[in-house]
Scaffold this motif. Structure first.
Motif, mmCIF file in Angstrom:
data_model
loop_
_atom_site.group_PDB
_atom_site.id
_atom_site.type_symbol
_atom_site.label_atom_id
_atom_site.label_comp_id
_atom_site.label_asym_id
_atom_site.label_seq_id
_atom_site.Cartn_x
_atom_site.Cartn_y
_atom_site.Cartn_z
ATOM 1 N N ALA A 193 0.895 -1.297 0.092
ATOM 2 C CA ALA A 193 -0.203 -0.006 0.077
ATOM 3 C C ALA A 193 0.798 1.310 0.140
ATOM 4 O O ALA A 193 2.158 1.293 0.423
ATOM 5 C CB ALA A 193 -0.958 0.037 1.260
ATOM 6 N N ASN A 194 0.169 2.422 -0.641
ATOM 7 C CA ASN A 194 0.963 3.585 -0.630
ATOM 8 C C ASN A 194 0.617 4.175 0.996
ATOM 9 O O ASN A 194 -0.382 3.988 1.562
ATOM 10 C CB ASN A 194 0.466 4.528 -1.534
ATOM 11 C CG ASN A 194 0.874 4.234 -3.120
ATOM 12 O OD1 ASN A 194 -0.070 4.050 -4.079
ATOM 13 N ND2 ASN A 194 2.121 3.788 -3.321
ATOM 14 N N PHE A 195 1.597 5.317 1.155
ATOM 15 C CA PHE A 195 1.393 5.800 2.520
ATOM 16 C C PHE A 195 1.042 7.335 2.295
ATOM 17 O O PHE A 195 1.748 7.992 1.504
ATOM 18 C CB PHE A 195 2.743 5.772 3.572
ATOM 19 C CG PHE A 195 2.900 6.455 4.689
ATOM 20 C CD1 PHE A 195 2.249 6.050 5.695
ATOM 21 C CD2 PHE A 195 3.507 7.647 4.882
ATOM 22 C CE1 PHE A 195 2.318 6.624 6.958
ATOM 23 C CE2 PHE A 195 3.290 8.612 5.890
ATOM 24 C CZ PHE A 195 2.864 7.829 7.219
ATOM 25 N N LEU A 196 0.193 7.825 3.069
ATOM 26 C CA LEU A 196 -0.227 9.380 3.134
ATOM 27 C C LEU A 196 -0.203 9.805 4.466
ATOM 28 O O LEU A 196 -0.621 9.265 5.501
ATOM 29 C CB LEU A 196 -1.783 9.508 2.519
ATOM 30 C CG LEU A 196 -2.089 8.645 1.398
ATOM 31 C CD1 LEU A 196 -3.637 8.834 0.877
ATOM 32 C CD2 LEU A 196 -1.318 9.332 0.161
ATOM 33 N N LEU A 254 -2.881 4.170 4.946
ATOM 34 C CA LEU A 254 -2.490 3.416 3.918
ATOM 35 C C LEU A 254 -3.563 3.351 2.704
ATOM 36 O O LEU A 254 -4.781 3.314 3.092
ATOM 37 C CB LEU A 254 -2.017 2.068 4.329
ATOM 38 C CG LEU A 254 -1.119 2.076 5.307
ATOM 39 C CD1 LEU A 254 -0.801 0.455 5.628
ATOM 40 C CD2 LEU A 254 0.400 2.348 4.914
ATOM 41 N N SER A 255 -3.157 3.692 1.597
ATOM 42 C CA SER A 255 -4.114 3.518 0.338
ATOM 43 C C SER A 255 -3.747 2.449 -0.403
ATOM 44 O O SER A 255 -2.576 2.197 -0.756
ATOM 45 C CB SER A 255 -4.066 5.030 -0.396
ATOM 46 O OG SER A 255 -2.986 5.216 -1.016
ATOM 47 N N GLY A 256 -4.840 1.922 -0.886
ATOM 48 C CA GLY A 256 -4.602 0.917 -1.939
ATOM 49 C C GLY A 256 -6.142 0.292 -2.301
ATOM 50 O O GLY A 256 -7.342 0.351 -1.579
ATOM 51 N N THR A 257 -6.232 -0.692 -3.397
ATOM 52 C CA THR A 257 -7.380 -1.228 -3.714
ATOM 53 C C THR A 257 -8.049 -2.068 -2.798
ATOM 54 O O THR A 257 -9.283 -2.094 -2.310
ATOM 55 C CB THR A 257 -7.448 -2.206 -5.021
ATOM 56 O OG1 THR A 257 -6.539 -1.180 -6.048
ATOM 57 C CG2 THR A 257 -8.740 -2.590 -5.565
ATOM 58 N N ALA A 258 -7.175 -2.814 -1.904
ATOM 59 C CA ALA A 258 -7.640 -3.645 -1.032
ATOM 60 C C ALA A 258 -7.783 -2.707 0.342
ATOM 61 O O ALA A 258 -8.959 -3.031 0.903
ATOM 62 C CB ALA A 258 -6.824 -4.972 -0.950
ATOM 63 N N ALA A 259 -6.824 -2.140 0.487
ATOM 64 C CA ALA A 259 -6.747 -1.344 1.648
ATOM 65 C C ALA A 259 -7.880 -0.263 1.861
ATOM 66 O O ALA A 259 -8.403 0.102 2.849
ATOM 67 C CB ALA A 259 -5.531 -0.803 2.203
ATOM 68 N N VAL A 260 -8.315 0.393 0.723
ATOM 69 C CA VAL A 260 -8.978 1.457 0.405
ATOM 70 C C VAL A 260 -8.280 2.681 0.966
ATOM 71 O O VAL A 260 -7.255 3.359 0.501
ATOM 72 C CB VAL A 260 -10.500 1.418 1.060
ATOM 73 C CG1 VAL A 260 -11.198 2.494 0.524
ATOM 74 C CG2 VAL A 260 -11.051 0.021 0.629
ATOM 75 N N LEU A 261 -8.574 3.168 2.302
ATOM 76 C CA LEU A 261 -7.962 4.163 2.866
ATOM 77 C C LEU A 261 -7.957 3.651 4.461
ATOM 78 O O LEU A 261 -8.809 3.876 5.131
ATOM 79 C CB LEU A 261 -8.576 5.616 2.687
ATOM 80 C CG LEU A 261 -7.431 6.650 3.008
ATOM 81 C CD1 LEU A 261 -6.316 6.819 2.407
ATOM 82 C CD2 LEU A 261 -8.119 8.045 3.011
ATOM 83 N N THR A 262 -7.001 3.198 4.901
ATOM 84 C CA THR A 262 -6.885 2.510 6.352
ATOM 85 C C THR A 262 -6.093 3.609 7.334
ATOM 86 O O THR A 262 -4.891 3.747 7.095
ATOM 87 C CB THR A 262 -6.435 1.161 6.285
ATOM 88 O OG1 THR A 262 -7.319 0.528 5.613
ATOM 89 C CG2 THR A 262 -6.735 0.637 7.707
ATOM 90 N N PRO A 263 -6.554 3.939 8.469
ATOM 91 C CA PRO A 263 -5.693 5.022 9.284
ATOM 92 C C PRO A 263 -4.698 4.360 10.064
ATOM 93 O O PRO A 263 -4.777 3.060 10.322
ATOM 94 C CB PRO A 263 -6.781 5.437 10.391
ATOM 95 C CG PRO A 263 -7.839 4.463 10.142
ATOM 96 C CD PRO A 263 -7.952 3.705 8.842
ATOM 97 N N VAL A 264 -3.521 5.031 9.979
ATOM 98 C CA VAL A 264 -2.302 4.507 10.760
ATOM 99 C C VAL A 264 -2.466 5.338 12.232
ATOM 100 O O VAL A 264 -2.591 6.353 12.212
ATOM 101 C CB VAL A 264 -0.997 4.835 10.015
ATOM 102 C CG1 VAL A 264 0.220 4.568 10.899
ATOM 103 C CG2 VAL A 264 -0.897 3.874 8.687
ATOM 104 N N GLY A 265 -2.360 4.504 13.256
ATOM 105 C CA GLY A 265 -2.338 5.022 14.787
ATOM 106 C C GLY A 265 -1.094 5.228 15.576
ATOM 107 O O GLY A 265 -0.820 5.808 16.155
ATOM 108 N N THR A 266 -0.103 4.434 15.194
ATOM 109 C CA THR A 266 1.291 4.103 15.783
ATOM 110 C C THR A 266 2.384 3.985 14.557
ATOM 111 O O THR A 266 2.228 2.878 13.752
ATOM 112 C CB THR A 266 1.346 2.941 16.750
ATOM 113 O OG1 THR A 266 0.169 3.118 17.720
ATOM 114 C CG2 THR A 266 2.568 2.964 17.427
ATOM 115 N N LEU A 267 3.544 4.558 14.888
ATOM 116 C CA LEU A 267 4.592 4.429 14.263
ATOM 117 C C LEU A 267 5.728 3.792 15.171
ATOM 118 O O LEU A 267 5.926 4.231 16.602
ATOM 119 C CB LEU A 267 5.086 5.747 13.476
ATOM 120 C CG LEU A 267 4.242 6.425 12.433
ATOM 121 C CD1 LEU A 267 5.028 7.811 12.418
ATOM 122 C CD2 LEU A 267 3.895 5.586 11.353
ATOM 123 N N VAL A 268 6.598 2.789 14.890
ATOM 124 C CA VAL A 268 7.618 2.319 15.483
ATOM 125 C C VAL A 268 8.967 2.549 14.885
ATOM 126 O O VAL A 268 9.031 2.189 13.945
ATOM 127 C CB VAL A 268 7.219 0.695 15.897
ATOM 128 C CG1 VAL A 268 8.458 0.283 16.743
ATOM 129 C CG2 VAL A 268 6.105 0.325 16.470
#
Length: 332
Positions: A214-217, A276-290
């Protein structure tokens, strides 16, 4: 609940290239294909694919989302892998004939028919490590699906920032090829086990790129930031759709380099969001970065209003609940 993309319609469209021309597409059983054990694809990974969706609208019609863009990328991937040139009009015919065949089985939204055009080199020639396959097969699978991530739009993902590795070879990034996904698989599995994350966000040399699939926004207030297009990562069609909708909503879109340092700094702002964006993920929010053993919440750590609003704006067009101003939907 079955895993995303693990159930298939019983028939698929198939066409073969014999070295000179493509055969007339036909619907065949989707449970098997016949390949010589020396087929080029099995030894030298001459394979690419696409992922797009068809949606059932409230009036019972079924519409395919951004088919032309996916076919253009499919043709580009085939060319860059030195596979036989596809006939784009024929590929469109294969997609529409397959979706039309099973349109009455398209799930109600938010479900969809996931469409997987695939192109593989079939010439039995294990001496062609440095040569292209003269023959190939193209087929189109259908899979009824729901959300890729089990929590749907309310899921927030944990991402490991990886600065030492890459998803794939830089010159291969814009090709939608199985080998690119395979190269990210073991690092992702290791990260899941060792860091309890959902995905790796590959940031070679500190340059924020993409995850394995997926791509990152990044959304900071009314500004959306994402990496500018180059050969090192996949040019996502969902990414392009989201950027278009963001501009329609009056947001500022910045396609540019984004460093890990800037990402972590911006992520600490209360209003910051990531997805994250993608055909499968659509637009799924990211809550945590490690990153380097430390965890950083993105904004509140929960799904943010702009991510949710952009996902809804995209879904409303896909589902026939908003005007398709950009001509993205194709009837079958």
């Amino acid at each position: 609940m079955t895993a995303f993309g693990s159930v298939f319609m019983p028939e698929m469209a198939l066409s073969e290239f014999n070295g000179e021309h493509w055969s007339e597409p036909k619907l065949v059983a989707s449970d098997s294909i016949s390949l010589h054990p020396g087929a080029h694809v099995l030894h030298y990974s001459s394979t690419c694919f696409e992922g797009l969706k068809a949606f059932r609208h409230g009036d019972g019609s079924v519409k395919i989302f951004r088919m032309n863009a996916n076919i253009a990328r499919f043709a580009q991937s085939s060319h860059m892998l030195a596979l036989p040139e596809i006939d784009s009009a024929q590929t469109e015919q294969m997609i529409t004939m397959t979706v039309r065949r099973f349109a009455d089985q398209a799930p109600e939204v938010p479900g969809s028919l996931y469409i997987r055009p695939t192109h593989i080199g079939t010439e039995p020639a294990i001496g062609k490590a440095a040569g292209p396959s003269a023959t190939s097969v193209q087929y189109v699978l259908l899979s009824p699906v729901g959300d890729y991530f089990s929590g749907g739009a309310d899921t927030t993902l944990r991402l490991l920032l990886e600065e030492d590795g890459m998803r794939c070879a830089p010159h291969m990034g814009r090709i939608k090829s199985g080998g690119n996904y395979a190269s990210a698989l073991l690092p992702t599995l290791t990260a899941k086990k060792e860091h309890k994350v959902d995905q790796i966000l590959f940031c070679p040399g500190g340059d924020v790129q993409e995850t394995g699939a997926a791509n990152f926004l990044l959304i900071d207030g009314d500004t959306l930031i994402t990496k500018s297009l180059d050969s090192s990562f996949l040019h996502g069609i969902t990414r392009d759709s989201i950027l278009t909708l963001a501009r329609d909503l009056g947001m500022t879109v910045e396609e540019r380099s984004l460093s890990v340092e800037e990402l972590l700094e911006r992520s600490q702002k209360p209003q910051c969001e990531a997805a994250l964006s993608g055909t499968a993920a659509v637009l799924t929010p990211v809550g945590t970065l490690v990153h380097k053993g430390k965890e950083y919440s993105v904004g509140s750590g929960k799904a943010g209003p702009l991510t949710s609003g952009l996902r809804k704006a995209l879904n409303d067009i896909q589902w026939g609940r908003a005007e398709d101003k950009h001509g993205w939907l194709v009837s079958v």
